[in-house]
Scaffold this active site. Structure first.
Site, PDB file in Angstrom:
ATOM      1  N   GLU A 267     -19.091  10.779  44.254  1.00 18.58           N
ATOM      2  CA  GLU A 267     -18.806  10.597  42.835  1.00 18.58           C
ATOM      3  C   GLU A 267     -20.107  10.268  42.113  1.00 18.58           C
ATOM      4  OE1 GLU A 267     -15.637   7.744  42.330  1.00 18.58           O
ATOM      5  OE2 GLU A 267     -14.120   9.281  42.695  1.00 18.58           O
ATOM      6  N   HIS A 286     -12.017   9.909  37.871  1.00 18.41           N
ATOM      7  CA  HIS A 286     -11.658   8.589  38.413  1.00 18.41           C
ATOM      8  C   HIS A 286     -11.249   7.638  37.282  1.00 18.41           C
ATOM      9  CE1 HIS A 286     -12.390   5.983  42.212  1.00 18.41           C
ATOM     10  NE2 HIS A 286     -11.372   5.510  41.517  1.00 18.41           N
TER      11      HIS A 286
END
Length: 318
Positions: A267, A286
């Site tokens: 990420e 997210h």
């Protein structure tokens, strides 16, 4: 002695105010383990992180650390073995963001079921269905969705988030089944089944388990082969629970109708990650827990837990 509380980055105002009332608060504005271990951690009595890692080197550098607080539910980024060895308690905020994530799961399932991304994209291209019969034009454009009412939701994991999703799904008229190795008593209206049965029966499969050695790759080639070809998969748990390559292959082969994903490894994901550009994928950054309400709740929860440890007898002494 006034305890020194180190945050890698700020948390919501209600939590910051609680921490400032309890000690000397410093915000490092840094998440790199080496940077933190080399300086700020050496004099900290408490460490509060959001999603940044906490390594063994960091914990060993924090000679005065009495507690580590995680602003969130998952602890997979924290070296728990090192914390246990060094006698440093680790606290988190389980349940504080459950309502926010549960709402998001329903949003994701509805988004996939009604083909909202494809419909919005076609409209921005000027492809509004036209003709003598609008319904026929929508069908011809491939934008016909499905209802969730009357369909079956399979929840893999029945913790606070899974239970919140179950309640909301029942409100939509869905049948709910669940699988959880740690749950003997399911929420009201939820039928417990084996994982293989869940995968075979569910129209929507939603994942709510932590990433552990046992759950890594849980949804891979074999699991996807057991699922209905018109099923939808929602992952707001952890990226490693799903084999993304297997999901991509299933989507391309028509063995999975849609995938909603809010978690990635790494990420942020690479801009060329094919899942980000697939027409039957709803990908978000997210953000399932990212509401003002949940951020306030997590900030308050982690602050209170950290303060409790610092104010325990001997808890704020170097």
């Amino acid at each position: 002695m006034t305890p020194k509380i180190l945050l890698t980055e700020p948390i919501a105002t209600p939590g910051m105010e609680l921490l400032r009332a309890a000690g000397e608060v410093h915000v490092a504005h840094a998440t790199d383990p080496a940077t933190l271990a080399a300086g700020p951690l050496t004099t900290a009595d408490a460490l509060v992180v959001r999603s940044s890692p906490v390594t063994a080197d960091m914990l060993e550098a924090g000679r005065r650390l009495r507690v580590v607080g995680r602003h969130g539910a998952g602890l997979d980024g924290i070296d728990l073995a090192a914390a246990d060895r060094l006698g440093i308690p680790v606290v988190s905020t389980p349940g504080a963001n459950a309502e926010s994530v549960a709402e998001f799961v329903i949003l994701a399932a509805l988004t996939l079921a009604r083909q909202a991304p494809s419909a919005a994209a076609s409209l921005t291209r000027g492809a509004f269905p036209t003709g003598r019969s609008l319904p026929s034009a929508v069908v011809a454009a491939g934008l016909t969705g499905t209802m969730l009412a009357g369909r079956t939701l399979g929840l893999v994991g029945l913790g606070a988030i899974g239970r919140g999703v179950a309640a909301r799904a029942q409100g939509l008229g869905m049948n709910v089944i669940g699988y959880d190795v740690a749950t003997a008593t399911p929420p009201p209206g939820v039928r417990l089944v084996a994982l293989d049965d869940l995968l075979r029966e569910a129209d929507v499969v939603s994942l709510h388990v932590p990433q552990t050695p046992q759950t890594t790759g849980l949804i891979g080639v074999a699991a996807l082969a057991r699922m209905r070809p018109d099923a939808l998969l929602v992952n707001t748990a952890r990226a490693g629970v799903v084999d993304s390559g297997a999901v991509l292959a299933a989507l391309d082969a028509g063995r999975l109708r849609g995938y909603a994903v809010d978690v990635f490894a790494p990420e942020p994901p690479r801009p060329d990650d094919p899942l980000l550009h697939h027409r039957r994928v709803f990908a978000t950054p997210h953000m399932a827990a990212m509401t003002h309400d949940a951020l306030d709740a997590m900030a308050v929860a982690v602050a209170r837990s950290v303060i409790a440890h610092l104010q325990a007898p001997g808890g704020n002494q170097p």
